[in-house]
Design an enzyme around this catalytic site. Structure first.
Site, PDB file in Angstrom:
ATOM      1  N   GLY A 137       0.806  -1.217   0.000  1.00 40.56           N
ATOM      2  CA  GLY A 137       0.000   0.000   0.000  1.00 40.56           C
ATOM      3  C   GLY A 137       0.838   1.265   0.000  1.00 40.56           C
ATOM      4  N   SER A 138       2.084   1.163   0.443  1.00 39.80           N
ATOM      5  CA  SER A 138       2.999   2.301   0.371  1.00 39.80           C
ATOM      6  C   SER A 138       3.715   2.311  -0.971  1.00 39.80           C
ATOM      7  CB  SER A 138       4.038   2.225   1.498  1.00 39.80           C
ATOM      8  OG  SER A 138       3.395   2.310   2.748  1.00 39.80           O
ATOM      9  N   SER A 189       6.847   4.354   3.737  1.00 46.18           N
ATOM     10  CA  SER A 189       6.306   3.222   4.502  1.00 46.18           C
ATOM     11  C   SER A 189       5.281   3.776   5.483  1.00 46.18           C
ATOM     12  CB  SER A 189       7.405   2.489   5.282  1.00 46.18           C
ATOM     13  OG  SER A 189       6.811   1.563   6.172  1.00 46.18           O
ATOM     14  N   SER A 192       3.675   2.397   7.993  1.00 46.66           N
ATOM     15  CA  SER A 192       3.963   2.084   9.399  1.00 46.66           C
ATOM     16  C   SER A 192       5.359   2.531   9.809  1.00 46.66           C
ATOM     17  CB  SER A 192       3.858   0.567   9.618  1.00 46.66           C
ATOM     18  OG  SER A 192       4.832  -0.089   8.814  1.00 46.66           O
ATOM     19  N   THR A 242       8.496  -1.426   7.805  1.00 42.94           N
ATOM     20  CA  THR A 242       8.703  -2.415   6.733  1.00 42.94           C
ATOM     21  C   THR A 242      10.187  -2.562   6.436  1.00 42.94           C
ATOM     22  OG1 THR A 242       6.524  -1.990   5.853  1.00 42.94           O
ATOM     23  CG2 THR A 242       8.119  -2.920   4.319  1.00 42.94           C
ATOM     24  N   ARG A 295      -2.982   0.764   3.252  1.00 36.63           N
ATOM     25  CA  ARG A 295      -3.570   1.046   1.923  1.00 36.63           C
ATOM     26  C   ARG A 295      -4.675   2.087   1.997  1.00 36.63           C
ATOM     27  NH1 ARG A 295      -4.352  -3.447   4.133  1.00 36.63           N
ATOM     28  NH2 ARG A 295      -6.390  -4.299   4.606  1.00 36.63           N
ATOM     29  N   HIS A 309       0.359  -9.749 -26.231  1.00 41.34           N
ATOM     30  CA  HIS A 309       1.276 -10.759 -26.753  1.00 41.34           C
ATOM     31  C   HIS A 309       1.282 -12.016 -25.896  1.00 41.34           C
ATOM     32  CE1 HIS A 309       2.755  -7.728 -29.555  1.00 41.34           C
ATOM     33  NE2 HIS A 309       2.524  -6.897 -28.551  1.00 41.34           N
ATOM     34  N   LYS A 343       5.683 -10.553   8.068  1.00 40.41           N
ATOM     35  CA  LYS A 343       6.465  -9.435   8.629  1.00 40.41           C
ATOM     36  C   LYS A 343       7.127  -9.855   9.938  1.00 40.41           C
ATOM     37  CE  LYS A 343       4.374  -5.362   6.561  1.00 40.41           C
ATOM     38  NZ  LYS A 343       3.580  -4.167   6.708  1.00 40.41           N
TER      39      LYS A 343
HETATM   40  O1  PA5 Z   1      -1.845  -2.221   2.814  1.00 36.84           O
HETATM   41  C1  PA5 Z   1      -1.171  -2.957   3.522  1.00 36.84           C
HETATM   42  O2  PA5 Z   1      -1.502  -3.259   4.675  1.00 36.84           O
HETATM   43  C2  PA5 Z   1       0.149  -3.506   3.006  1.00 36.84           C
HETATM   44  O3  PA5 Z   1       0.154  -3.614   1.619  1.00 36.84           O
HETATM   45  C3  PA5 Z   1       1.308  -2.629   3.493  1.00 36.84           C
HETATM   46  O4  PA5 Z   1       1.246  -1.377   2.856  1.00 36.84           O
HETATM   47  C4  PA5 Z   1       2.663  -3.296   3.235  1.00 36.84           C
HETATM   48  O5  PA5 Z   1       2.763  -4.480   3.970  1.00 36.84           O
HETATM   49  C5  PA5 Z   1       3.829  -2.387   3.613  1.00 36.84           C
HETATM   50  O6  PA5 Z   1       3.647  -1.852   4.893  1.00 36.84           O
HETATM   51  P1  PA5 Z   1       3.848  -0.299   5.129  1.00 36.84           P
HETATM   52  O7  PA5 Z   1       2.928   0.380   4.176  1.00 36.84           O
HETATM   53  O8  PA5 Z   1       3.510  -0.043   6.546  1.00 36.84           O
HETATM   54  O9  PA5 Z   1       5.288  -0.033   4.797  1.00 36.84           O
END
Ligand code: PA5
Length: 326
Positions: A48-49, A87, A89, A92, A139, A227, A316
């Site tokens: 999500g980051s 990130s 959190s 990561t 996310r 393709h 993690k």
């Molecule tokens: O959305 C989520 O929970 C994950 O895809 C996190 O984004 C991913 O694990 C990475 O963690 P962070 O965004 O805290 O760096």
């Protein structure tokens, strides 16, 4: 509206301000100065980051933006590049290791996070960190992270159409499409076609389907998909086709129309999502928001909690205390 989506416009503006408010002239780590003209920008981050980098790369045409989703910074990244480590959190390991390696190699790093170890380690070394507001899960914090990064990058490059990309968010919230699309996908694996210039929307949708709706999804990026992926339509699979269309350039817009025609020749299980907005940034924000709401609706139809991502947490935990490679 659930999960803070109604707050996106406010969070976007607030985070943009935070990024713009960073005084890059006041930061120096050893011989690294943050008041410079980078020849390239590398955006690191996962999940999500990490998607923030994809959106920025698609949106800033003509700017050398590279997206990196791994521990080590490639050896060819030079000191006249800027690394933006994202990130949510700040915990990561991939992103922390990349940021620390870059600083060790004399490459300027700016962190964008809510806090955690990333903020701690960067601040201890004197590197700039933008602390963004919190959301329910990483996310769901897309506007927080994306607009903070855009604000940071506005010190170095021109960001087109930021205001339009925030204004369009109100329109998405009124759309009935999420309910329709969620019902269309339910019980099937979605196969998502998108043009390369708007690929972040397809990957963001896939990630949201995976995490929020616990659903596998296939991403097929055009022209490469013309393709290989496209041949899979010859057999009837438990798949629903979603074709993401927007405005990129004549040849890719033409190709997306051709893809739609070819898919419809084989299947009637096709839905087209037309992205709104005059810039790629607006189209990507529009698509990410709209399709994120689809994933939440699908989670509701499946009766599952969109926030829980237990296997991510397990993985993690398994790597939390490892040392950075290299
Ligand atoms: O959305 C989520 O929970 C994950 O895809 C996190 O984004 C991913 O694990 C990475 O963690 P962070 O965004 O805290 O760096």
């Amino acid at each position: 509206m659930p999960y803070g989506y109604e707050d996106w416009p406010r969070l976007s503006l607030e985070s943009l301000r935070l990024g713009r408010g960073l005084n890059v002239r006041s930061f120096k780590v050893g011989s690294i100065s943050y008041d410079f003209n980078p020849t390239g920008i590398m955006i690191t981050g996962m999940g999500g980051s990490g998607i923030v980098g994809d959106v920025v790369r698609d949106s800033l045409q003509g700017v050398n933006v590279i997206v990196h989703k791994d521990f080590n910074i490639p050896p060819w990244v030079s000191r006249d590049s800027l690394v933006v480590a994202v990130s949510y959190s700040g915990e990561t390991l991939e992103t922390i290791c990349g940021a620390l390696e870059a600083l060790r190699r004399g490459i300027p790093v700016i962190g964008v996070t809510t806090g955690g170890r990333l903020a701690h380690e960067l601040e201890a070394k004197g590197a700039p960190v933008v602390k963004v507001p919190r959301s329910i899960a990483p996310r769901f914090g897309l506007p927080n992270l994306l607009y903070a990064v855009l604000g940071v990058l506005s010190h170095y490059v021109t960001i087109p159409d930021v205001n339009e990309s925030i204004e369009i968010q109100g329109e998405v919230l009124k759309s009935q499409l999420p309910i329709k699309l969620a019902n269309f996908i339910k019980g099937y694996v979605p196969m998502i076609f998108a043009p390369i210039g708007l690929q972040a929307v397809a990957y963001r949708f896939k990630n949201d389907l995976n995490e929020n709706a616990k659903t596998p999804a296939v991403v097929a990026i055009v022209p490469e998909a013309d393709h290989n992926d496209i041949v899979a339509i010859m057999l009837k699979h438990p798949v629903r086709y979603i074709i993401i269309k927007g405005r990129t350039d004549d040849i890719h817009d033409y190709l997306m129309n051709a893809v739609e025609e070819v898919v419809r020749n084989y299947s009637s299980d096709v839905e087209v999502v037309e992205l709104k907005g005059s810039s790629r940034l607006t189209q990507e924000v529009y698509g990410s928001m709209l399709l994120g709401l689809v994933s939440l609706k699908l989670a509701e139809l499946y009766g599952i909690d969109p926030v829980r991502t237990d296997p991510i947490n397990t993985l993690k935990d398994r790597i939390r205390n490892l040392s950075c490679p290299g």
